[in-house]
Design an enzyme around this catalytic site. Structure first.
Site, PDB file in Angstrom:
ATOM      1  N   GLU A 227       0.696  -1.179   0.620  1.00 15.98           N
ATOM      2  CA  GLU A 227       0.392   0.520   0.171  1.00 15.98           C
ATOM      3  C   GLU A 227       0.861   0.885  -0.176  1.00 15.98           C
ATOM      4  OE1 GLU A 227      -2.618  -0.061  -0.723  1.00 15.98           O
ATOM      5  OE2 GLU A 227      -3.545  -2.018  -0.059  1.00 15.98           O
ATOM      6  N   HIS A 236      -0.731  -1.408  -9.946  1.00 15.83           N
ATOM      7  CA  HIS A 236      -0.846  -2.983  -9.264  1.00 15.83           C
ATOM      8  C   HIS A 236       0.548  -3.251 -10.607  1.00 15.83           C
ATOM      9  CE1 HIS A 236      -4.238  -2.790  -6.991  1.00 15.83           C
ATOM     10  NE2 HIS A 236      -3.851  -3.344  -6.342  1.00 15.83           N
ATOM     11  N   VAL A 248       5.928   0.920 -15.931  1.00 12.69           N
ATOM     12  CA  VAL A 248       6.834   0.386 -15.626  1.00 12.69           C
ATOM     13  C   VAL A 248       7.905  -0.290 -16.539  1.00 12.69           C
ATOM     14  CG1 VAL A 248       8.437  -0.460 -13.642  1.00 12.69           C
ATOM     15  CG2 VAL A 248       6.777   1.231 -12.948  1.00 12.69           C
ATOM     16  N   THR A 251       9.667  -4.143 -15.251  1.00 13.28           N
ATOM     17  CA  THR A 251       8.732  -6.002 -15.183  1.00 13.28           C
ATOM     18  C   THR A 251       7.632  -6.024 -16.466  1.00 13.28           C
ATOM     19  OG1 THR A 251       6.986  -3.532 -14.530  1.00 13.28           O
ATOM     20  CG2 THR A 251       8.202  -3.987 -12.574  1.00 13.28           C
ATOM     21  N   ASP A 287       2.422 -12.697   1.772  1.00 17.03           N
ATOM     22  CA  ASP A 287       3.050 -12.411   2.032  1.00 17.03           C
ATOM     23  C   ASP A 287       4.559 -12.177   1.944  1.00 17.03           C
ATOM     24  OD1 ASP A 287       1.956 -10.200   2.767  1.00 17.03           O
ATOM     25  OD2 ASP A 287       2.062 -10.520   5.652  1.00 17.03           O
TER      26      ASP A 287
END
Length: 316
Positions: A227, A236, A248, A251, A287
């Protein structure tokens, strides 16, 4: 790797032609099993409510592109003071100072390539993995008891009149809100360009910091890393549409969000079938499945802190 060339028209289309999506509502007592970030949905609602927001964001995008192309980015370290606003109904929601500090520690590790899994980045992406070089310092913790079961994603937690806590000095301090969001949402952020009265990042209290095994697989503090990435102008990684652009250049093009911990290599179905950077913080993986930013993402983040940038007040 994709190449991104942004024109004024393309930027206008990016921020004024967002897809309508249904905003999750309601509360949920069970822990989330898939990552859900409401930042894009909140942005779409803000664009509808404020016609000038698209213009401001287009200007930020043009400024960012110019600074990246001319390599005129911020030099030296950026240190960001953090105010944590805790809204709680239950004892569990009134997270401890130790848990709060654990989140600050995670941010400092993830944004400075000090996370223990940083060296797990595959060789294919090793040349573009980045140390962002931004640090975070806990400035203040503000607590408030509430009768609300869930807050939703309409920024009520940021408004005193609606029982929340207004942000503290949002032009010079990053405000985090810890509360029960509901709807299965782990968190959401406001992108640069939005109103200062609602600026900051909201994280469900169950996924704030090192929250314990009971909240796995989102118990390692990476919801805040994701975040805060949005708060620093990252999109995203799949561009919120099939084979979309995250603006970007280094990526890979993702066909959609990834969940869980995908086996490597995970190939995109987009043109060229590139290997997806599923371990990037801006995907939707668990995570323990995300552990890198790219150099291109670093450039986007750095651009907002230079003189004239959307968050230049943090770099003074």
């Amino acid at each position: 790797m994709k190449k991104v060339f942004i024109t004024t028209i393309a930027a206008l289309m990016l921020f004024s032609c967002q897809n309508d999506q249904t905003e999750p509502t309601g509360s949920d007592a069970s822990a989330a099993t898939r990552r859900l970030c409401a930042s894009q949905e909140v942005l779409e609602a803000q664009l509808k409510a404020d016609p000038m927001l698209a213009i401001r964001m287009n200007e930020i995008e043009a400024f960012t592109t110019n600074r990246i192309l001319t390599n005129r980015l911020v030099n030296g370290k950026i240190e960001i003071p953090v105010v944590v606003n805790v809204l709680y109904k239950t004892t569990a929601q009134n997270i401890s100072n130790a848990q709060i500090q654990s989140q600050i520690d995670v941010l400092n590790k993830d944004f400075n390539a000090l996370n223990s899994d940083y060296n797990s980045v595959p060789a294919l992406f090793a040349g573009v993995k980045a140390n962002i070089g931004i640090t975070f310092v806990l400035d203040q913790v503000i607590r408030k008891s509430t009768t609300k079961t869930s807050w939703g994603t309409n920024d009520a937690m940021k408004k005193t009149a609606q029982g929340g806590l207004a942000p503290t000095s949002p032009t010079t301090k990053l405000n985090l809100w810890s509360c029960a969001i509901g709807g299965g949402i782990l968190g959401y952020a406001q992108f640069p360009g939005g109103a200062s009265a609602t600026d900051g990042v909201v994280i469900d209290s169950r996924y704030f910091g090192l929250s314990g095994a009971a909240n796995a697989p989102f118990n390692l503090g990476r919801t805040a890393t994701h975040e805060v990435g949005h708060w620093m102008n990252l999109r995203h990684i799949w561009g919120d549409t099939t084979c979309g652009s995250d603006l970007v250049s280094d990526t890979p093009t993702h066909n959609d969000a990834n969940y869980g911990v995908p086996a490597y290599p995970h190939y995109s179905t987009c043109s060229g079938t590139p290997v997806e950077m599923t371990m990037n913080y801006m995907d939707y993986t668990d995570d323990n499945g995300m552990y890198m930013f790219s150099l291109g993402q670093k450039s986007r983040m750095a651009a907002i802190f230079v003189s004239g940038g959307a968050r230049a007040s943090f770099g003074q």
